[in-house]
Design a protein around this motif. Structure first.
Motif, PDB file in Angstrom:
ATOM      1  N   ARG A  68     -13.056  23.417  20.064  1.00 48.61           N
ATOM      2  CA  ARG A  68     -14.124  22.431  20.128  1.00 48.61           C
ATOM      3  C   ARG A  68     -14.535  21.989  18.720  1.00 48.61           C
ATOM      4  O   ARG A  68     -14.691  20.805  18.451  1.00 48.61           O
ATOM      5  N   ASP A  71     -11.649  20.019  17.110  1.00 49.60           N
ATOM      6  CA  ASP A  71     -11.469  18.744  17.790  1.00 49.60           C
ATOM      7  C   ASP A  71     -12.541  17.735  17.369  1.00 49.60           C
ATOM      8  O   ASP A  71     -12.254  16.562  17.151  1.00 49.60           O
ATOM      9  N   ASP A  72     -13.775  18.231  17.240  1.00 49.04           N
ATOM     10  CA  ASP A  72     -14.854  17.349  16.779  1.00 49.04           C
ATOM     11  C   ASP A  72     -14.546  16.802  15.387  1.00 49.04           C
ATOM     12  O   ASP A  72     -14.792  15.634  15.107  1.00 49.04           O
ATOM     13  N   MET A  73     -14.016  17.669  14.526  1.00 56.45           N
ATOM     14  CA  MET A  73     -13.710  17.214  13.167  1.00 56.45           C
ATOM     15  C   MET A  73     -12.552  16.213  13.165  1.00 56.45           C
ATOM     16  O   MET A  73     -12.562  15.234  12.419  1.00 56.45           O
ATOM     17  N   ARG A  90     -11.727  14.172  15.590  1.00 53.69           N
ATOM     18  CA  ARG A  90     -12.238  12.921  16.151  1.00 53.69           C
ATOM     19  C   ARG A  90     -13.077  12.164  15.141  1.00 53.69           C
ATOM     20  O   ARG A  90     -12.958  10.961  15.003  1.00 53.69           O
ATOM     21  N   ALA A  91     -13.946  12.924  14.457  1.00 56.88           N
ATOM     22  CA  ALA A  91     -14.843  12.288  13.496  1.00 56.88           C
ATOM     23  C   ALA A  91     -14.052  11.623  12.374  1.00 56.88           C
ATOM     24  O   ALA A  91     -14.543  10.704  11.721  1.00 56.88           O
ATOM     25  N   SER A  92     -12.823  12.080  12.148  1.00 56.35           N
ATOM     26  CA  SER A  92     -12.018  11.450  11.090  1.00 56.35           C
ATOM     27  C   SER A  92     -10.972  10.501  11.689  1.00 56.35           C
ATOM     28  O   SER A  92      -9.966  10.205  11.058  1.00 56.35           O
ATOM     29  N   GLY A  93     -11.217  10.030  12.919  1.00 56.16           N
ATOM     30  CA  GLY A  93     -10.411   8.930  13.459  1.00 56.16           C
ATOM     31  C   GLY A  93      -9.178   9.318  14.254  1.00 56.16           C
ATOM     32  O   GLY A  93      -8.380   8.453  14.598  1.00 56.16           O
ATOM     33  N   HIS A  94      -8.998  10.618  14.564  1.00 58.15           N
ATOM     34  CA  HIS A  94      -7.815  11.037  15.323  1.00 58.15           C
ATOM     35  C   HIS A  94      -8.109  11.058  16.818  1.00 58.15           C
ATOM     36  O   HIS A  94      -9.236  11.313  17.224  1.00 58.15           O
ATOM     37  N   ARG A  95      -7.059  10.794  17.608  1.00 57.78           N
ATOM     38  CA  ARG A  95      -7.212  10.839  19.056  1.00 57.78           C
ATOM     39  C   ARG A  95      -6.184  11.792  19.643  1.00 57.78           C
ATOM     40  O   ARG A  95      -5.084  11.940  19.120  1.00 57.78           O
ATOM     41  N   ILE A 137     -10.223  19.648   6.044  1.00 56.68           N
ATOM     42  CA  ILE A 137     -10.838  19.976   7.345  1.00 56.68           C
ATOM     43  C   ILE A 137     -10.529  21.431   7.702  1.00 56.68           C
ATOM     44  O   ILE A 137     -11.405  22.187   8.128  1.00 56.68           O
TER      45      ILE A 137
END
Ligand SMILES: [Zn+2]
Length: 497
Positions: free
Chosen positions: A52, A55-57, A59-64, A197
């Motif tokens: 979790r 994953d948040d990090m 996402r926050a940097s533009g990854h999906r 990260i």
């Protein structure tokens, strides 16, 4: 729950200790399939918390997130020469798709149906570069499609002969990020961003200090231009590579024809990165913090952060302390904390303490009738220390304690690492250091794979990283620690998992 087994002290046998801690905390177990582990609920919860946060990090940097197949056509692996070399010796293959009944008894009752042989065997993914970049070739047409920033959470299989729970197993869970960029600078920036990260996650969530830097040619990922890693020092002074981030250059783009039209109308190969961390991190967490009483989980990743243990003798007392316990639990949960209230009447408080300790729970609250009479509860820390805190305001005291424990674990681990590091060592000092238990040894490196190979043969130590500037010694080494030739970079050697 946990059996009250004895944990082998670290000083006696570190490897036994490691296995005992895992068994006591019920984190994982060996499975009937050799080399494969079963991750038990308490261990899996740590993984979910890790997922979790990471994953948040991402996402926050533009990854999906996306998902790619478990199977990879064997021919895909052959497309990148270094890559196939790196993984050839540890792949599992699917060659047939059917079994048939033989009419015999027992183990021979079923056999492989020879008519079901696949035309092309399928590799069970050891990593997904090849299948992912085959898809990137379809999806990337123009510079407008870049950067493409994907990640997947999945399992991979690398056939291991010698296995150890979390650290080295044939199947393991991980995330693998795969990105495509228009130019080298984009890929390099991405590889470094992810390294940052990983470092932040290791230090702020796991309380595990790491050194960052680049791998040497002989230690880099098969098929990469450059590999960066975070490296941590375990309590037995062995290094653990805890995460890697690769700038793959255009190697895979060329092998899989990932080309895009530039703004000027030309055709260019994309630049790729890939990066991953795995369930190995759980092994790192265990070996960084745990003690001879069992698991020590950093509060940020502890499946249970607080165990409330009410103490009673009479039924009246039981209803009183359990009522207060429920209220405290509700308050702590409202503050977003993970809490268990232990109302089992089949166990004495002492046995409960022992069990929660072994599970690594950072804070225990003891609620007894006498404490309640004076308006307080007792807060005990897994890392040592026990003191009463006012019942009113218990949430604030617990939150503060968790925060302090998290910081203290990190500080203690960093102090231990520095105490077990040497800088500017001569060859003789280095040999002595490695013989005496090892740690991180900083020294000059001439860049020659011959020196690396000799050092490995004689001491089992490898270059963990050529450290980033902030980790380098104040005094720049001028000569190779091993051969006295001019040094091209400072290196960090250690024996490693
Ligand atoms: Zn040398």
């Amino acid at each position: 729950m946990a059996q009250a087994q004895k944990i082998t002290p670290r000083a006696k046998d570190f490897s036994e200790w490691y296995g005992d801690v895992i068994a006591q905390a019920q984190l994982a177990d060996y499975s009937p399939v050799r080399g494969c582990m079963v991750i038990r609920p308490h261990g899996y919860r740590i993984w979910e918390l890790m997922q979790r946060a990471l994953d948040d990090m991402f996402r926050a940097s533009g990854h999906r997130n996306a998902y790619f197949p478990l199977f990879i056509p064997m021919s895909f692996l052959a497309k990148e020469a270094e890559h196939v070399e790196g993984f050839a010796k540890e792949v599992a293959l699917v060659t047939h798709t059917r079994l048939r009944a033989t009419g015999k008894e027992g183990a021979g009752a079923i056999a492989v149906d020879p008519t079901s042989e696949l035309e092309e065997p399928l590799v069970v993914r050891p990593t997904s570069e090849t299948i992912i970049y085959a898809m990137f070739a379809k999806w990337i047409q123009s510079y407008r499609d870049l950067p493409l920033l994907l990640n997947q959470w999945c399992n991979v299989v690398r056939w291991e002969l010698r296995t150890r729970l979390f650290l080295r197993t044939t199947e393991f869970l991980w995330q693998e990020g795969h990105t495509a960029h228009a130019d080298e600078a984009g890929a390099e920036q991405e590889a470094r961003l992810i390294l940052g990260i990983y470092r932040r996650f290791a230090e702020e969530w796991m309380a595990m200090p790491v050194i960052t830097g680049a791998k040497t040619e002989s230690e880099k990922f098969a098929g990469a231009l450059r590999t960066y890693a975070i490296e941590a020092l375990m309590q037995d002074n062995k290094a653990l590579q805890a995460g890697t981030s690769h700038n793959l250059g255009q190697n895979f783009a060329k092998a899989f024809n990932v080309q895009y039209q530039t703004a000027g109308g030309g055709l260019e190969y994309a630049w790729n990165t890939s990066w991953g961390v795995s369930t190995r991190l759980i092994g790192g967490l265990i070996m960084t913090h745990s003690d001879d009483n069992g698991l020590v989980a950093p509060p940020q990743l502890a499946p249970v952060q607080i165990a409330i243990v009410p103490i009673w003798k009479t039924d009246d007392e039981r209803s009183q302390v359990s009522g207060v316990g429920s209220q405290v639990k509700a308050d702590l949960e409202k503050a977003g904390l993970r809490v268990e209230l232990d109302l089992r009447d089949t166990m004495k408080p002492g046995a409960k303490y022992f069990e929660w300790e072994g599970l690594g729970v950072p804070v225990r609250l003891e609620i007894g009738p006498r404490d309640l009479a004076s308006g307080q509860v007792v807060l005990a820390r897994r890392t040592g220390g026990k003191a009463p805190v006012p019942l009113q305001g218990a949430t604030a005291a617990v939150t503060r304690a968790l925060d302090e424990i998290q910081q203290a674990l990190f500080a203690a681990a960093r102090e231990r690492r520095e105490k077990n590091s040497i800088r500017g060592a001569t060859k003789a000092q280095f040999l002595e250091f490695m013989k005496g238990g090892g740690g991180f040894a900083y020294g000059g490196f001439c860049g020659s794979p011959t020196c690396e190979a000799e050092i490995k043969t004689q001491t089992n130590a490898t270059i963990r990283v050529l450290p980033d500037p902030e980790f380098r010694s104040k005094e720049v080494p001028k000569q190779c620690m091993w051969c006295d030739a001019p040094s091209i970079a400072e290196a960090v050697w250690a024996q490693a998992y």
